[in-house]
Design an enzyme around this catalytic site. Structure first.
Site, PDB file in Angstrom:
ATOM      1  N   ASN A 150       0.797  -1.227   0.000  1.00 55.73           N
ATOM      2  CA  ASN A 150       0.000   0.000   0.000  1.00 55.73           C
ATOM      3  C   ASN A 150       0.835   1.285   0.000  1.00 55.73           C
ATOM      4  O   ASN A 150       0.385   2.320  -0.473  1.00 55.73           O
ATOM      5  CB  ASN A 150      -1.005   0.008   1.152  1.00 55.73           C
ATOM      6  N   GLU A 249       4.614  -4.301  12.497  1.00 54.23           N
ATOM      7  CA  GLU A 249       3.590  -3.267  12.344  1.00 54.23           C
ATOM      8  C   GLU A 249       2.440  -3.923  11.600  1.00 54.23           C
ATOM      9  O   GLU A 249       2.518  -4.176  10.407  1.00 54.23           O
ATOM     10  CB  GLU A 249       4.180  -2.077  11.579  1.00 54.23           C
ATOM     11  N   CYS A 283      -3.139   1.077   7.149  1.00 53.98           N
ATOM     12  CA  CYS A 283      -3.383   0.552   8.492  1.00 53.98           C
ATOM     13  C   CYS A 283      -3.794   1.665   9.446  1.00 53.98           C
ATOM     14  O   CYS A 283      -4.403   1.406  10.490  1.00 53.98           O
ATOM     15  CB  CYS A 283      -2.146  -0.179   9.010  1.00 53.98           C
ATOM     16  N   GLU A 451       8.985   2.544  14.228  1.00 50.74           N
ATOM     17  CA  GLU A 451       9.724   2.976  13.053  1.00 50.74           C
ATOM     18  C   GLU A 451       9.651   4.490  12.972  1.00 50.74           C
ATOM     19  O   GLU A 451       8.616   5.087  13.273  1.00 50.74           O
ATOM     20  CB  GLU A 451       9.138   2.343  11.787  1.00 50.74           C
TER      21      GLU A 451
END
Length: 470
Positions: A150, A249, A283, A451
């Site tokens: 994505n 993640e 997300c 991150e």
């Protein structure tokens, strides 16, 4: 940007058995290109290249590593148009949004270029004065980085930038649907001066067969994965054998809370950003809209008007593939069957490509599947609440905990609600929270590790303590 092979040890090569995989344009369903389809043996060859380069790369001065990242940032900025067009072609996001991703993604290289020289240690005297306590930060070692489709550029730069800055070599496995951007990025990093073997890229449809041997190989010391929670759980099980350092993640189910005192103009703007970024295929996308009953009618009307004004094929790109569109349609149909009302959209778009229109639903019952599953599409279900306690309880009623959004003009409420929400990130009066200088990550079934930010490089560093007698 013509390379279509595997990038291993600084060279381009075909897959071991010569297999290839087609990359599709989701806006048309047409094949864009064919890339190498790596075998498990190719994956191990990439790991060997990373392992062989690790010692020398770890010894490379931090300033040198930072200058390579800075050069990569400048090259990526210069080639913003080319990378944006490539992402639009293979992933489907509108060109303006793709340009935004290049700007965002390139910033991770600039950020970690600066962080590379700041990963120092400490020096102190022991309380009894008999020794000195020295700590030093050292690279974890070869890392396996698995990126999603994505955000094919930014999810790569976020991981690669931190690994390069820390002194880790790596094997990158990009998503099967969107490998072209990562292959172009590998070539750009080579041009920026990244030594052979530091970055290796393997594209494959045989993901499980390729990844598991790498996870179980003792030469791998770090795994960073962005993707679904079920796959994250599987990788965590597999990584237990080698006790890998993990960054996961995973999925999200973000609540978007609009309180009675919210600035509705800001709330609607924030809702559009939080829902429609990447056509809802993020997300961090707002998944559940919870609006105070006193402002629900006005918020819903304004939001529905904005969603209805979006033009499919121009403002709104396609979903990634036919399966993704079918899943969104299934979730909407389930909600409507259970009593939800459709204000905008609600059915797949006819014609080529995998388009689904912006959709707004109201009166969505709690048992509807889209309240519990990640929608990953341009669908906004709206429900109401009566007080703060109910809003927080319903927001937290999910196994996920990546991000939440809060709109209120009451500073005290903003603090109370932010503290009570079970999420790794909270956006207050803003619909986008991602920033290279901020730690990105979740809790609960949304994973762990961070991150970006100062924390991002920590994921790739070990702390060593040395006691010195004096």
């Amino acid at each position: 940007m013509t390379h279509r092979g595997l990038f291993i040890g600084g060279s381009w090569r075909d897959s071991g058995d010569g297999a290839t995989v087609d990359v599709e344009n989701p806006a048309t369903g047409q094949v864009l290109a064919s890339v190498a389809d790596a075998t498990p043996a190719d994956g191990l060859a990439a790991l060997t290249a990373a392992h062989d380069a690790q010692k020398q790369w770890a010894a490379t001065p931090a300033r040198t590593r930072g200058e390579i990242l800075r050069a990569a940032f400048e090259l990526l900025t210069e080639r913003r148009e080319q990378f944006a067009e490539l992402m639009t072609a293979e992933m489907g996001k509108p060109l303006a949004e793709a340009k935004g991703e290049v700007a965002y993604g390139s910033e991770f290289f600039r950020w970690f270029a600066e962080e590379s020289v700041r990963a120092g240690g400490t020096w102190s005297a022991a309380p009894d004065g008999a020794s000195r306590l020295l700590t030093m930060r050292q690279p974890v070692g070869p890392a396996l980085l698995i990126t999603p489709w994505n955000f094919p550029l930014a999810m790569g730069t976020r991981k690669i930038g931190a690994a390069v800055a820390a002194g880790c070599t790596m094997v990158v496995k990009p998503a099967t649907q969107t490998p072209l951007t990562m292959l172009a990025l590998a070539d750009l990093l080579r041009e920026a001066g990244l030594p052979a073997g530091v970055l290796n890229v393997v594209t494959t449809t045989r993901t499980a067969e390729l990844v598991e041997p790498l996870v179980r190989d003792p030469r791998t010391r770090k795994l960073s994965f962005t993707g679904s929670t079920p796959i994250g759980r599987l990788l965590m099980e597999q990584s237990a054998e080698q006790l890998l350092r993990l960054s996961l993640e995973l999925g999200g189910n973000a609540p978007f809370l609009v309180f009675a005192d919210a600035d509705l103009d800001a709330a609607v703007d924030g809702a559009m950003a939080a829902k429609m970024r990447n056509m809802g295929q993020a997300c961090t996308a707002a998944n559940r809209f919870l609006v105070h009953e006193s402002v629900a009618a006005e918020f819903t009307a304004r939001f529905a008007d904005r969603m209805a004004a979006l033009r499919v094929g121009e403002d709104v790109g396609p979903l990634i593939d036919a399966r993704a569109r079918a899943k969104v349609a299934e979730l909407v149909d389930d909600a409507v069957r259970l009593g939800a009302r459709t204000l905008v959209g609600g059915a797949p778009v006819d014609g080529p490509g995998y388009y689904y229109p912006p959709t707004v639903l109201t009166d969505v019952p709690p048992e509807a599947a889209l309240n519990h599953e990640e929608i990953f599409g341009p669908v906004a279900p709206i429900a109401t609440f009566t007080d703060d306690a109910e809003a927080v309880a319903r927001a937290n009623d999910t196994e996920f905990g990546l991000v939440a959004y809060v709109f209120t003009r009451d500073l005290a409420r903003a603090v109370r609600v932010s503290e009570a929400l079970e999420a790794g990130m909270v956006g207050v009066n803003q619909g986008i929270v991602s920033h290279p200088a901020a730690p990105f990550g979740g809790i609960k079934a949304s994973g762990f590790g961070r991150e970006g930010g100062a924390e991002g490089i920590d994921e790739y560093l070990e702390t060593k303590y040395v006691g010195l007698a004096v």
